[in-house]
Design an enzyme around this catalytic site. Structure first.
Site, PDB file in Angstrom:
ATOM      1  N   HIS A  81       0.823  -1.213   0.000  1.00 52.02           N
ATOM      2  CA  HIS A  81       0.000   0.000   0.000  1.00 52.02           C
ATOM      3  C   HIS A  81       0.847   1.248   0.000  1.00 52.02           C
ATOM      4  O   HIS A  81       0.598   2.201  -0.726  1.00 52.02           O
ATOM      5  CB  HIS A  81      -0.824   0.069   1.301  1.00 52.02           C
ATOM      6  CG  HIS A  81      -1.961  -0.871   1.297  1.00 52.02           C
ATOM      7  ND1 HIS A  81      -2.391  -1.507   2.433  1.00 52.02           N
ATOM      8  CD2 HIS A  81      -2.760  -1.277   0.306  1.00 52.02           C
ATOM      9  CE1 HIS A  81      -3.403  -2.269   2.142  1.00 52.02           C
ATOM     10  NE2 HIS A  81      -3.639  -2.165   0.859  1.00 52.02           N
ATOM     11  N   CYS A 115      -0.838  -4.632 -21.281  1.00 56.63           N
ATOM     12  CA  CYS A 115      -1.261  -3.811 -20.140  1.00 56.63           C
ATOM     13  C   CYS A 115      -0.466  -4.081 -18.876  1.00 56.63           C
ATOM     14  O   CYS A 115      -0.874  -3.691 -17.787  1.00 56.63           O
ATOM     15  CB  CYS A 115      -2.750  -3.998 -19.875  1.00 56.63           C
ATOM     16  SG  CYS A 115      -3.188  -5.693 -19.449  1.00 56.63           S
TER      17      CYS A 115
HETATM   18  C1  PEP Z   1      -0.175  -8.509 -15.713  1.00 57.49           C
HETATM   19  O1  PEP Z   1      -0.079  -9.642 -15.229  1.00 57.49           O
HETATM   20  O2  PEP Z   1       0.691  -7.997 -16.437  1.00 57.49           O
HETATM   21  C2  PEP Z   1      -1.365  -7.680 -15.438  1.00 57.49           C
HETATM   22  C3  PEP Z   1      -1.607  -6.587 -16.101  1.00 57.49           C
HETATM   23  O3  PEP Z   1      -2.189  -8.089 -14.457  1.00 57.49           O
HETATM   24  P1  PEP Z   1      -1.859  -8.019 -12.888  1.00 57.49           P
HETATM   25  O4  PEP Z   1      -0.581  -7.250 -12.704  1.00 57.49           O
HETATM   26  O5  PEP Z   1      -3.035  -7.347 -12.268  1.00 57.49           O
HETATM   27  O6  PEP Z   1      -1.741  -9.460 -12.536  1.00 57.49           O
END
Ligand code: PEP
Ligand code: MG
Length: 767
Positions: free
Chosen positions: A365, A677
């Site tokens: 956090h 992403c």
């Molecule tokens: C990832 O795994 O790159 C992703 C975008 O999801 P998270 O980081 O939420 O697992």
């Protein structure tokens, strides 16, 4: 034996200083192994020699006087070869070197093992005996175990000693550059004076006491509880100008935790049954913390540390020990064993320049809040001697995850330069203007926002981003003590869709498991990252999935900018099953009279099986989106939350790049767009490579948007493609990094490179 070892490690941990720790080690090991001599030699970096630092059995006067050259004698052999030496007749060994001052002539048997910490040999642990004999296998493994167990403690004690002898606190002239490794929490560089925050009071030290006046104890507890609540409200008020509503919710969660029956109700019950307020508080808080700490997932364990902090604050009030921070330096670096969001909020924002925490990771956090506030942070600095740092000057290098204590003038100057460069970069980024993001020759790349728990975007940025590329719905689930209802979810999603309309918002269905857990829906697994995660959980619980999809679809009525993304897909069947459920819900809602567009549906590519099956997945999807954080984790077999292997977590490794390339080709083959992403998209260098590989959309946190746009604008698409082709043919992530840094230098983007890389390249240019 295990018990003996544990006791030894504990005694060394409690020792006052390095000398006391080493004396303890040699006398205990000598007695455990029943040998004639046990000694520790440590490497002295200034003289490059192995210096006898402690002994039980050799002449005590020779301590700190007797020494050997780096490859001299048996000790030098063990130290340089980094391997054990077990001899029954040491004087016959060609490397034997007689050290008169230690009076060691009578010893024939020799067993020496290197003391290694983080790949560096710190010293050599030796036992010797008069009678000629080879030490047994059991004795060998005992000494190896002792050396391995003690290496971190010795490293820690050595550093504390160096700090204490390395000049006065913050003395400019005598800085000695003591480096500590941690993990990069928030990128950026800061230099300032340490404010060490110790826990406000120690619950474990509370002595059990009964009371014959429960009413008085109850009243004292209520006063202390309200004082802590007021403190939290004040802190949250302080931060409200700089943080987003969703981030402020954390402080509301704390207030709720304080009011929760499990805490205050239980404390009151115990007081009524005769315990003093402090005793009742101790047992209730420690019991709750132990329950949180026993949980597998990182989020819940962190709740435990938040709760401990709150409990200590109440105790401090009960004990009238409210400490005043005193006058703060203009450039304050907050240092603690476990920096908490409340500690962060106690310091005025304009004075807080950096954060260093022994515990925690980039996902804690406090790191998330620091990122929003733009404060560089190093987390997980496990060797940091926290209490020795009060008032000293340190450099916080949030790029490299490193802290330099007592920096020399040369190091200060170098970092000061980096700080100025960062300011120049920020000014440059503030000028990144409106208009779409394209390569220099006009090829469009959609930059999207990863939303959920990040800072606000400026109006200007909002005008040129392509929408939200990843909305992590977990946050709506995490800040509650039960599953949110369909209506609650609908309201939250509608807010998000509305904010970015008419641009698309990619909403990911609930992605729990692995390192993400819900406080009210937890499960234990021995391999959580290979277990019940993401779509696997929600397909096994269609009621959760269907409620969420209904909420998303209802929220999208009239806005029509919803895209649905499915996390952790590892088989085509999972995609088919999810699509079937979504189609069913859509049909039902339409049947109820709602006017709904069919949302685009995408699969996340996060595991190797999804990469191999990407052509089949792509045929059934409207888009693909790569989660590079998980993809890197699974391709490289590196736990993304484990600081010990953090150096192997490399998204630029050609193995990962080849997986990305295959995914792009699959999307192209099916004629659908492909996005990325994960954190990689927000790294300007990686982003240029991703454009070259053929990604259509890059989704990242708000703080990376301008940097990535600045980089993409400077390259032609063909430059990006050539870089990608070359990178795919390389052997290591370092080579790819080198290739990209050179390209950035050539395109006048040196300011976008991390300072350490800039230094390396400048050095190479001089050679
Ligand atoms: C990832 O795994 O790159 C992703 C975008 O999801 P998270 O980081 O939420 O697992
Ligand atoms: Mg993921």
């Amino acid at each position: 034996m295990l018990d003996t070892l544990r006791r030894l490690v504990q005694a060394v941990t409690d020792a006052e200083n390095l000398d006391a720790a080493l004396d303890l080690i040699v006398s205990r090991v000598k007695s455990i192994m029943q040998t004639g001599v046990c000694s520790v030699y440590l490497k002295d970096d200034a003289s490059d020699r192995w210096v006898l630092m402690a002994t039980d059995g050799l002449k005590p006067e020779s301590v700190r006087k007797a020494s050997l050259g780096l490859s001299e004698g048996l000790v030098g052999t063990v130290g340089t070869r980094e391997e054990l030496l077990n001899l029954d007749n040491a004087p016959r060994h060609p490397a034997f070197r007689f050290l008169r001052e230690t009076g060691e002539e009578e010893f024939y048997s020799f067993l020496g093992v290197p003391i290694v910490h983080q790949r560096q040999v710190l010293g050599v642990l030796v036992v010797q005996q008069v009678t000629p004999r080879r030490f047994s296998d059991d004795e060998e493994s005992l000494l190896i175990t002792v050396a391995a167990q003690l290496s971190a403690l010795i490293a820690h004690a050595k550093i504390s000693g160096a700090l204490r002898t390395g000049g006065g606190q913050g003395d400019e002239a005598t800085g000695i550059d003591v480096h500590f490794k941690g993990v990069a929490g928030v990128p950026g560089i800061a230099m300032g004076t340490c404010l060490v925050r110790q826990p406000p009071a120690m619950l474990r030290r509370v002595r059990d006491r009964m009371t014959d006046d429960p009413e008085r104890e109850l009243a004292a507890f209520q006063v202390a509880l309200s004082a802590v609540k007021d403190e939290l409200r004040r802190i949250s008020q302080n931060l409200s100008a700089s943080l987003k509503q969703s981030e402020m919710a954390l402080f509301e969660t704390y207030l709720r935790m304080l009011e929760d029956h499990a805490l205050s109700g239980e404390v009151c019950r115990r007081i009524r049954s005769g315990e003093s307020a402090e005793t009742a508080l101790k047992y209730v808080v420690l019991d709750l913390v132990a329950r949180f700490e026993a949980m597998q997932d990182a989020y819940l364990r962190e709740r435990g540390s938040d709760l401990l902090d709150l409990g200590r604050r109440i105790l401090a009030r009960l004990q009238d020990q409210v400490d005043d921070l005193g006058p703060l330096h203009e450039d304050t670096i907050l240092v603690a064993e476990d920096v908490t969001p409340v500690m962060l909020g106690e310091i005025q924002k304009h004075r807080l320049k950096g954060i260093v925490s022994v515990k925690g990771s980039a996902n804690s956090h406090v790191a998330i809040l620091a990122r929003s506030l733009g404060i560089p942070a190093v987390m997980g600095a496990t060797d940091l001697p926290v209490s020795d740092l009060q008032g000293t000057i340190v450099v916080v290098d949030g790029w490299r995850g490193e802290v330099v204590a007592n920096p020399s003038e040369a190091v200060r100057d170098a970092y000061q330069e980096a700080i100025v460069e960062a300011e120049v970069l920020q000014a440059d980024l503030d000028r990144v203007g409106p208009g779409p993001c394209t390569t220099r020759d006009g090829h469009g790349v959609l930059l999207m926002l990863n939303s959920g728990l990040f800072g606000e975007l400026s109006q200007l940025q909002r005008s040129w981003i392509g929408g939200v590329g990843l909305y992590r719905t977990e946050f709506a689930f995490l800040s509650r003590s039960r599953f949110p209802t369909e209506d609650e979810q609908r309201a939250i999603y509608q807010d998000e869709l509305d904010q970015y309309s008419p641009n698309p918002v990619v909403m990911r269905t609930l992605d729990i498991g692995g390192d993400k857990g819900l406080p009210y829906f937890s499960f234990e697994e021995s391999n959580p990252f290979l277990g019940w995660r993401g779509i696997r959980v929600t397909l096994d619980h269609p009621e959760i999935f269907i409620t969420q999809i209904r909420a998303m679809l209802r929220a999208s009525e009239g806005l029509d900018n919803l895209r649905i993304l499915l996390p952790m897909v590892s088989t085509v069947a999972e995609l088919t099953a999810s699509k079937r459920l979504i189609a069913r819900v859509l049909g039902e809602l339409r049947g109820d009279g709602m006017h709904l567009e069919t949302p685009e549906i995408g699969a996340m590519i996060e595991v190797p099986s999804a990469v191999y099956m990407a052509p089949e997945l792509a045929r059934q999807c409207d888009f693909l989106s790569v989660g590079s954080n998980d993809l890197t984790q699974y391709v490289m077999a590196v736990d993304r939350t484990n600081a010990r292997v953090a150096n192997l977590f490399d998204s630029l490794n050609p193995a990962v790049l080849r997986a990305l390339d295959q995914t792009c080709q699959a999307a192209r083959g099916a004629g659908i767009p492909v996005a990325l992403c994960g954190e990689m998209a927000g790294d300007p260098m990686a982003a240029v490579l991703l454009v070259g590989l053929g990604f259509d959309e890059l989704s990242m946190s708000g703080s990376s948007l301008a940097k990535v746009k600045r980089a993409v604008l400077a390259f032609d698409r063909s430059d990006c493609q050539s870089l990608a082709a070359l990178a795919l043919s390389l052997e290591s992530g370092e080579q790819v990094l080198h290739l990209l840094s050179e390209a950035f230098l050539k395109h006048g983007l040196s300011l976008l490179l991390p300072p350490s890389l800039r230094d390396t390249l400048a050095l190479e240019a001089c050679q």
